[in-house]
Every structure is written in structure tokens, then in C-alpha cells.
Design a protein around this motif. Structure first.
Motif, PDB file in Angstrom:
ATOM      1  N   PRO A 127     -21.305 -36.286  33.584  1.00  0.00           N
ATOM      2  CA  PRO A 127     -22.371 -35.336  33.253  1.00  0.00           C
ATOM      3  C   PRO A 127     -23.475 -36.027  32.452  1.00  0.00           C
ATOM      4  CG  PRO A 127     -20.216 -34.366  32.829  1.00  0.00           C
ATOM      5  CD  PRO A 127     -19.977 -35.809  33.149  1.00  0.00           C
ATOM      6  N   GLY A 128     -24.717 -35.828  32.866  1.00  0.00           N
ATOM      7  CA  GLY A 128     -25.859 -36.366  32.138  1.00  0.00           C
ATOM      8  C   GLY A 128     -26.212 -37.798  32.441  1.00  0.00           C
ATOM      9  N   ALA A 129     -25.482 -38.443  33.356  1.00  0.00           N
ATOM     10  CA  ALA A 129     -25.739 -39.862  33.629  1.00  0.00           C
ATOM     11  C   ALA A 129     -27.114 -40.106  34.225  1.00  0.00           C
ATOM     12  CB  ALA A 129     -24.663 -40.422  34.554  1.00  0.00           C
ATOM     13  N   ASP A 130     -27.709 -39.068  34.818  1.00  0.00           N
ATOM     14  CA  ASP A 130     -29.039 -39.216  35.419  1.00  0.00           C
ATOM     15  C   ASP A 130     -30.156 -38.778  34.479  1.00  0.00           C
ATOM     16  OD1 ASP A 130     -27.982 -40.175  37.811  1.00  0.00           O
ATOM     17  OD2 ASP A 130     -27.678 -38.146  38.592  1.00  0.00           O
ATOM     18  N   ALA A 131     -29.840 -38.537  33.220  1.00  0.00           N
ATOM     19  CA  ALA A 131     -30.862 -38.101  32.271  1.00  0.00           C
ATOM     20  C   ALA A 131     -31.897 -39.204  32.054  1.00  0.00           C
ATOM     21  CB  ALA A 131     -30.219 -37.721  30.936  1.00  0.00           C
ATOM     22  N   ALA A 132     -33.108 -38.808  31.757  1.00  0.00           N
ATOM     23  CA  ALA A 132     -34.139 -39.783  31.399  1.00  0.00           C
ATOM     24  C   ALA A 132     -33.706 -40.518  30.133  1.00  0.00           C
ATOM     25  CB  ALA A 132     -35.464 -39.069  31.167  1.00  0.00           C
ATOM     26  N   GLY A 133     -33.948 -41.819  30.104  1.00  0.00           N
ATOM     27  CA  GLY A 133     -33.541 -42.614  28.949  1.00  0.00           C
ATOM     28  C   GLY A 133     -32.228 -43.321  29.135  1.00  0.00           C
ATOM     29  N   VAL A 134     -31.535 -43.076  30.279  1.00  0.00           N
ATOM     30  CA  VAL A 134     -30.313 -43.807  30.621  1.00  0.00           C
ATOM     31  C   VAL A 134     -30.714 -44.876  31.639  1.00  0.00           C
ATOM     32  CG1 VAL A 134     -27.989 -43.694  31.574  1.00  0.00           C
ATOM     33  CG2 VAL A 134     -28.866 -41.798  30.203  1.00  0.00           C
ATOM     34  N   HIS A 135     -30.594 -46.130  31.259  1.00  0.00           N
ATOM     35  CA  HIS A 135     -31.128 -47.226  32.067  1.00  0.00           C
ATOM     36  C   HIS A 135     -30.025 -48.174  32.535  1.00  0.00           C
ATOM     37  CE1 HIS A 135     -35.436 -46.535  31.050  1.00  0.00           C
ATOM     38  NE2 HIS A 135     -34.913 -46.020  29.955  1.00  0.00           N
ATOM     39  N   GLY A 136     -30.049 -48.527  33.791  1.00  0.00           N
ATOM     40  CA  GLY A 136     -29.265 -49.649  34.287  1.00  0.00           C
ATOM     41  C   GLY A 136     -30.071 -50.923  34.127  1.00  0.00           C
ATOM     42  N   VAL A 137     -29.411 -52.052  34.306  1.00  0.00           N
ATOM     43  CA  VAL A 137     -30.098 -53.341  34.193  1.00  0.00           C
ATOM     44  C   VAL A 137     -29.679 -54.187  35.383  1.00  0.00           C
ATOM     45  CG1 VAL A 137     -30.567 -55.348  32.744  1.00  0.00           C
ATOM     46  CG2 VAL A 137     -29.967 -53.173  31.678  1.00  0.00           C
ATOM     47  N   GLN A 138     -30.560 -54.280  36.388  1.00  0.00           N
ATOM     48  CA  GLN A 138     -30.240 -55.070  37.566  1.00  0.00           C
ATOM     49  C   GLN A 138     -31.432 -55.863  38.053  1.00  0.00           C
ATOM     50  OE1 GLN A 138     -27.455 -55.813  38.794  1.00  0.00           O
ATOM     51  NE2 GLN A 138     -28.144 -56.898  40.629  1.00  0.00           N
ATOM     52  N   ILE A 139     -32.549 -55.181  38.275  1.00  0.00           N
ATOM     53  CA  ILE A 139     -33.733 -55.866  38.778  1.00  0.00           C
ATOM     54  C   ILE A 139     -34.767 -55.991  37.655  1.00  0.00           C
ATOM     55  CG2 ILE A 139     -33.318 -55.072  41.130  1.00  0.00           C
ATOM     56  CD1 ILE A 139     -35.527 -52.992  40.703  1.00  0.00           C
ATOM     57  N   LEU A 140     -35.767 -56.827  37.892  1.00  0.00           N
ATOM     58  CA  LEU A 140     -36.768 -57.090  36.862  1.00  0.00           C
ATOM     59  C   LEU A 140     -37.483 -55.816  36.447  1.00  0.00           C
ATOM     60  CD1 LEU A 140     -37.924 -59.376  35.205  1.00  0.00           C
ATOM     61  CD2 LEU A 140     -39.574 -59.825  37.028  1.00  0.00           C
ATOM     62  N   GLY A 141     -37.682 -54.901  37.395  1.00  0.00           N
ATOM     63  CA  GLY A 141     -38.318 -53.633  37.068  1.00  0.00           C
ATOM     64  C   GLY A 141     -37.547 -52.838  36.020  1.00  0.00           C
ATOM     65  N   ASP A 142     -36.220 -52.984  35.997  1.00  0.00           N
ATOM     66  CA  ASP A 142     -35.418 -52.308  34.966  1.00  0.00           C
ATOM     67  C   ASP A 142     -35.775 -52.834  33.582  1.00  0.00           C
ATOM     68  OD1 ASP A 142     -34.042 -50.878  36.945  1.00  0.00           O
ATOM     69  OD2 ASP A 142     -32.518 -52.445  37.138  1.00  0.00           O
ATOM     70  N   VAL A 144     -38.593 -54.246  32.696  1.00  0.00           N
ATOM     71  CA  VAL A 144     -39.951 -53.791  32.379  1.00  0.00           C
ATOM     72  C   VAL A 144     -39.919 -52.364  31.847  1.00  0.00           C
ATOM     73  CG1 VAL A 144     -42.200 -53.247  33.363  1.00  0.00           C
ATOM     74  CG2 VAL A 144     -41.031 -55.356  34.032  1.00  0.00           C
ATOM     75  N   ALA A 145     -39.115 -51.513  32.482  1.00  0.00           N
ATOM     76  CA  ALA A 145     -39.033 -50.109  32.065  1.00  0.00           C
ATOM     77  C   ALA A 145     -38.444 -49.977  30.663  1.00  0.00           C
ATOM     78  CB  ALA A 145     -38.204 -49.318  33.072  1.00  0.00           C
ATOM     79  N   ILE A 146     -37.382 -50.731  30.371  1.00  0.00           N
ATOM     80  CA  ILE A 146     -36.752 -50.638  29.047  1.00  0.00           C
ATOM     81  C   ILE A 146     -37.698 -51.150  27.977  1.00  0.00           C
ATOM     82  CG2 ILE A 146     -34.853 -51.471  27.614  1.00  0.00           C
ATOM     83  CD1 ILE A 146     -33.145 -51.545  30.175  1.00  0.00           C
ATOM     84  N   ARG A 147     -38.374 -52.267  28.249  1.00  0.00           N
ATOM     85  CA  ARG A 147     -39.298 -52.797  27.242  1.00  0.00           C
ATOM     86  C   ARG A 147     -40.455 -51.838  26.990  1.00  0.00           C
ATOM     87  NH1 ARG A 147     -41.307 -58.939  26.131  1.00  0.00           N
ATOM     88  NH2 ARG A 147     -43.262 -58.436  25.086  1.00  0.00           N
ATOM     89  N   ARG A 148     -40.914 -51.168  28.031  1.00  0.00           N
ATOM     90  CA  ARG A 148     -41.993 -50.190  27.856  1.00  0.00           C
ATOM     91  C   ARG A 148     -41.531 -49.057  26.935  1.00  0.00           C
ATOM     92  NH1 ARG A 148     -42.774 -48.855  32.913  1.00  0.00           N
ATOM     93  NH2 ARG A 148     -44.276 -50.535  33.264  1.00  0.00           N
ATOM     94  N   VAL A 149     -40.293 -48.596  27.130  1.00  0.00           N
ATOM     95  CA  VAL A 149     -39.754 -47.551  26.251  1.00  0.00           C
ATOM     96  C   VAL A 149     -39.704 -48.037  24.808  1.00  0.00           C
ATOM     97  CG1 VAL A 149     -37.659 -46.262  25.684  1.00  0.00           C
ATOM     98  CG2 VAL A 149     -38.431 -46.392  28.056  1.00  0.00           C
ATOM     99  N   LEU A 150     -39.241 -49.267  24.601  1.00  0.00           N
ATOM    100  CA  LEU A 150     -39.133 -49.810  23.249  1.00  0.00           C
ATOM    101  C   LEU A 150     -40.490 -49.896  22.568  1.00  0.00           C
ATOM    102  CD1 LEU A 150     -36.552 -52.671  23.913  1.00  0.00           C
ATOM    103  CD2 LEU A 150     -36.141 -50.569  22.626  1.00  0.00           C
ATOM    104  N   GLU A 151     -41.499 -50.296  23.326  1.00  0.00           N
ATOM    105  CA  GLU A 151     -42.813 -50.516  22.725  1.00  0.00           C
ATOM    106  C   GLU A 151     -43.641 -49.238  22.595  1.00  0.00           C
ATOM    107  OE1 GLU A 151     -43.360 -55.171  24.124  1.00  0.00           O
ATOM    108  OE2 GLU A 151     -44.441 -53.594  25.199  1.00  0.00           O
ATOM    109  N   GLU A 152     -43.450 -48.309  23.522  1.00  0.00           N
ATOM    110  CA  GLU A 152     -44.289 -47.113  23.514  1.00  0.00           C
ATOM    111  C   GLU A 152     -43.636 -45.919  22.837  1.00  0.00           C
ATOM    112  OE1 GLU A 152     -45.464 -46.328  27.520  1.00  0.00           O
ATOM    113  OE2 GLU A 152     -46.572 -48.227  27.738  1.00  0.00           O
ATOM    114  N   GLU A 153     -42.326 -45.768  22.992  1.00  0.00           N
ATOM    115  CA  GLU A 153     -41.652 -44.590  22.448  1.00  0.00           C
ATOM    116  C   GLU A 153     -40.971 -44.849  21.113  1.00  0.00           C
ATOM    117  OE1 GLU A 153     -39.133 -42.784  25.377  1.00  0.00           O
ATOM    118  OE2 GLU A 153     -40.602 -43.016  26.985  1.00  0.00           O
ATOM    119  N   LYS A 154     -40.820 -46.115  20.750  1.00  0.00           N
ATOM    120  CA  LYS A 154     -40.246 -46.514  19.456  1.00  0.00           C
ATOM    121  C   LYS A 154     -38.897 -45.835  19.165  1.00  0.00           C
ATOM    122  CE  LYS A 154     -44.151 -48.672  18.605  1.00  0.00           C
ATOM    123  NZ  LYS A 154     -44.253 -50.144  18.737  1.00  0.00           N
ATOM    124  N   PRO A 155     -37.915 -45.966  20.027  1.00  0.00           N
ATOM    125  CA  PRO A 155     -36.599 -45.363  19.751  1.00  0.00           C
ATOM    126  C   PRO A 155     -35.957 -46.009  18.529  1.00  0.00           C
ATOM    127  CG  PRO A 155     -36.461 -46.880  21.598  1.00  0.00           C
ATOM    128  CD  PRO A 155     -37.913 -46.755  21.278  1.00  0.00           C
TER     129      PRO A 155
END
Length: 462
Positions: A127-142, A144-155
Motif C-alpha cells: 500500500p502506498g508504494a506508488d505515492a509521489a516521493g517514493v523513488h527507485g534508482v535505476q536510470i539516470l533520469g531517476d 535527476v528526479a531525486i536531486r531535483r527534489v533535494l534542491e527544490e523541495e528541501k526535504p
């Protein structure tokens, strides 16, 4: 003049682009047309560099890209990004292709087909595995997406699920970004490819950099806000608040496209090939994380997702596609990683794997230093060797230590490759100078201790 042949490559990273490049070196554009389809935004990149890009160690994304699409096109390789192969027709010698940006589909013919579809990250069906903010790490785009979250959303709080190589490296990246980091794993230790005693050293190192470990706790679900963004990770023992979740549960061969077409897969789920990287389907080749290969110590089929294997296998396939002759003999399972200043390495079989392969084993664990003890910078390292009883043949090795520890595994991998005994290893002529090693290198000390253990076992007659 003979008609120009057509090579179609599915997958544009390590194996696929290595195969395309090698084939092009041997056959020019007038003789061989090469088309590569890649569903991602990038091709020919270092997936192993993703945690270091996320952590800020590498700032320039382009530094992770070996060659650009324009460079491949200049060499006569038609590389098409954001283009996905969705069906293989073996009888018709064609592949159905979909444009991910425009949405249209069409068939592409081939004379030879190279399958390099890589691996798929394991995502839990929870349950909830498809929620926004749950990231896999496989391709370069993954990455890029995680770093964008770190820099823009400041978790502030990150939870990493899984304690393998990627999980630990991503946990380090989150620590370097200043987040509160928890790591959850169903296993009782991180780095399950190590034996428990060596994994315990890694666990202590993780705690030492501030990572909260929750081991032996399978994840049961993910909580999300009304807007659908992850807020927590739930185990059977606790609920961990999370602004960001990274899945590091490992990968499996992305062989479904090939299997659905009738290409044979093996017990690991990987595509079955011969030593030249040919599948059992006519004029169909495969390489990289989507295939299985032979473990040279156990003799068993294995699927090990590493860029080293993918590049070598892709090169072998490309040489053969270009009219040459090359083979890929197998692997011994060598891998290294780093968690801050702690280096981890392994090769061959661990104790559990050796027992499963039917070996009777002896193990030794030796503590030493990376340099002469009196030399500035000397650091502790622990070396474990696993040998076969009676014969003394080396079966596996593990190293955990500080700077200059991990790459010593390369010498052990060579010994495994050549089937050396631990007694034979005691005479290895290894480099020595105080800044680099004690007069007895840790590898030699461990080999000597293992040889002594084998001799005592022989004398005891047990």
C-alpha cells in the motif's frame, strides 16, 4: 555488391552502445546500418555514478555521460532516444517501436537483433508504494528526479528501503545532503552479499555516519497525504516519518520483452546466451543486466547487474556482430562500494553461497592495516577468506576497511579466476612500500592464516 545488413539494438546504455560501437568499428555504414532505440532521456551513461550525483560529489550531469547522441550519429549509429521497443516478432524479423513523446507506433525490421534491456528495479507491491516521493534508482533520469527534489523541495527526513549497494550508497548521499536518514531492511544485516560478521562491521560504519538502522523489519506499507505524497514508511515495529523515500531493493533482469517473444530465459530470470552472447533464437543476441551468466567458482547461472559485465558482454557481442570472434567466459562476482570513508569489497562466494554450491569450507578473518603501522594514514581493515577444506582452493573473499582497502580485492579476484589455493597465494609477489602496505600485505597475511587452517584441518583428519 552485397546488400547492406541492419542491426537493431534495444537499449542504449553500457551493453547496447558497446555492442553498437564495436560492430561499427568492424563494419562501415555502407555495409551495416545500426539503429539503437532507447526509451530514456539519456544513453551511454554511468548508472554507478547516480548516488554521487545525488549526493553532490559530482555536480555536472554531463560528466556521467560517456558519449552524446550526436557523437554516436557522427559515427554512423542512429541513436533514437525516448523510443521504446514494445514487441519482438522473431518470425518476421522485426520489432514494434513506440515513440514516447509522440505516441505513434511502427515496425522496425532487423537482420540481427541485439537485446540490451538492462534491469528493472524491484518495487514492493505494498500500500502506498506508488505515492509521489517514493523513488527507485535505476536510470539516470531517476537520479535527476531525486536531486531535483533535494534542491527544490528541501526535504528533512529520508527513508531508504533496502540495504544493498545502492541502498547504502543512497543513504550516504542523503547524509551528505544534510537529511535525517533511516534505513530499513528485512534482513538482519546490510550488504547481504557479505557474511554476517563482515556485514556487522558495515552496520557499525553506517551508524557511525548517523544513519538509523532498522534491520529485520520488513516494510508493510507507505503512508501518504491526501494529495498523494508519501509521509511515512511503516514496518511491523514502527512508523518512520519521511519526506522522501528511496527504494534500494535490488534489481531483476529486464527480460520480459525477450521472454514474451519466445527467447529463452534461465532460472535467474535472465536471458540465456552462449559465450559469444548469442541467444538460442536465430540472429538474436543479448548482453548486460538482462542476461544470466556463469559463476566461475560455483558453476551456477547468476544474474549480476554491474556495468563492468555489461560493457564486456556488449563488446563481445559487437565484435562478433562485426565479423570478429570474442567470448565472455563468466564472472567471479567481484564488487566494491564505499560508505563515506568505509570501503567494502567482495569476490567469489560467501559462506552461505559456498555451502549451497556443495563446498565444505574453512574461513579466516584477519585484522591488519592498509599501510605500515608507523606510516601516517595507516587505517584498519578486516579481510575474510573462504577456502575449500582439504584442497585449500580459494572460494571467496571479503574486505571492509578504510582508505586503500577495497581495491585489494582485485588480487583476490585474479586468484579466484585462476583457481589458486591459499597456500599458493602466500607466495604472491605483491608490491610493498610503507605508504602502500605493511611488509606483509593484508592479503598475504589472510592467505597464510587460511593455509594454516587448511593444514590443521588436514592433520586433524576431520
Amino acid at each position: 555488391m552485397a546488400a547492406r545488413e541492419r542491426l537493431l539494438v534495444i537499449g542504449g546504455d553500457a551493453a547496447g552502445m558497446s555492442a553498437a560501437s564495436q560492430a561499427r568499428r568492424r563494419r562501415g555504414p555502407d555495409e551495416l546500418e545500426i539503429v539503437v532505440v532507447e526509451r530514456g532521456w539519456h544513453a551511454s551513461y554511468s548508472a554507478c555514478g547516480i548516488p554521487y550525483y545525488v549526493g553532490g560529489v559530482v555536480d555536472d550531469l554531463d560528466a556521467l555521460i560517456a558519449r552524446t547522441p550526436a557523437e554516436f550519429r557522427d559515427r554512423g549509429i542512429d541513436l533514437r532516444l525516448r523510443t521504446e521497443a514494445v514487441e519482438i516478432d522473431l518470425d518476421g524479423g522485426r520489432v514494434r517501436i513506440r515513440s514516447l513523446d509522440e505516441g505513434g507506433e511502427h515496425w522496425e525490421p532487423y537482420d540481427d537483433l541485439m537485446i540490451a534491456t538492462g534491469a528493472d528495479p524491484i518495487r514492493p507491491r505494498l500500500p502506498g508504494a506508488d505515492a509521489a516521493g517514493v523513488h527507485g534508482v535505476q536510470i539516470l533520469g531517476d537520479g535527476v528526479a531525486i536531486r531535483r527534489v533535494l534542491e527544490e523541495e528541501k526535504p528533512r527526513r529520508a527513508v531508504v528501503v533496502g540495504g544493498g549497494y545502492i541502498g547504502l550508497e543512497m543513504a550516504e548521499a542523503m547524509v551528505m545532503r544534510g537529511l535525517e536518514v533511516s534505513l530499513v531492511d528485512a534482513a538482519d544485516q546490510p550488504m547481504g552479499t557479505l557474511d554476517p560478521d563482515m556485514g556487522a562491521i558495515v552496520a557499525d560504519a553506517m551508524r557511525g555516519i548517523g544513519v538509523q538502522l532498522h534491520l529485520g523489519e520488513p516494510v508493510e506499507g507507505f503512508d501518504a497525504s491526501p494529495e498523494g505524497r508519501v509521509t511515512a514508511v511503516r514496518t511491523g515495529s514502527r512508523t518512520l516519518p519521511a519526506d522522501l523515500v528511496v527504494l534500494g531493493l535490488g534489481v531483476k533482469p529486464a527480460s520480459g520483452l525477450a521472454r514474451d517473444a519466445g527467447v529463452e530465459t534461465g532460472p535467474t530470470g535472465g536471458i540465456v546466451t552462449d559465450r559469444r552472447m548469442r541467444t538460442r533464437a536465430e540472429r538474436v543476441w543479448a548482453a548486460g543486466d538482462c542476461v544470466e551468466t556463469r559463476h566461475l567458482v560455483s558453476g551456477a547461472p547468476v544474474a549480476i547487474a554491474l556495468g563492468t559485465h555489461a560493457n564486456k558482454q556488449g563488446r563481445v557481442a559487437g565484435v562478433n556482430l562485426g565479423g570478429g570472434y570474442a567470448t565472455f567466459p563468466g564472472v567471479v562476482g567481484t564488487a566494491v562500494s564505499k560508505i563515506c570513508d568505509v570501503e567494502v569489497a567482495r569476490t567469489g562466494l560467501n559462506e552461505r553461497e559456498a555451502a549451497a554450491a556443495g563446498f565444505a569450507t574453512l574461513s579466516v578473518v584477519v585484522e591488519s592495516t592498509t599501510r605500515a603501522g608507523y606510516h601516517p594514514g595507516a587505517a584498519k581493515m578486516t579481510t575474510k577468506l573462504i577456502a575449500e577444506r582439504r584442497s585449500g582452493r580459494l572460494l571467496g573473499a571479503q574486505i571492509v576497511g578504510r582508505e586503500n582497502a577495497a581495491k585489494r580485492v582485485d588480487g583476490l579476484a585474479i586468484a579466484l579466476w585462476h583457481g589458486m589455493t591459499v597456500e599458493e597465494m602466500t607466495g604472491l609477489d605483491l608490491g610493498y612500500a610503507p605508504p602502500f602496505a605493511p611488509v606483509w600485505d593484508p592479503v598475504l597475511i589472510a592467505a597464510r592464516k587460511a593455509a594454516d587452517a587448511v593444514e590443521r584441518d588436514m592433520r586433524s583428519g576431520s
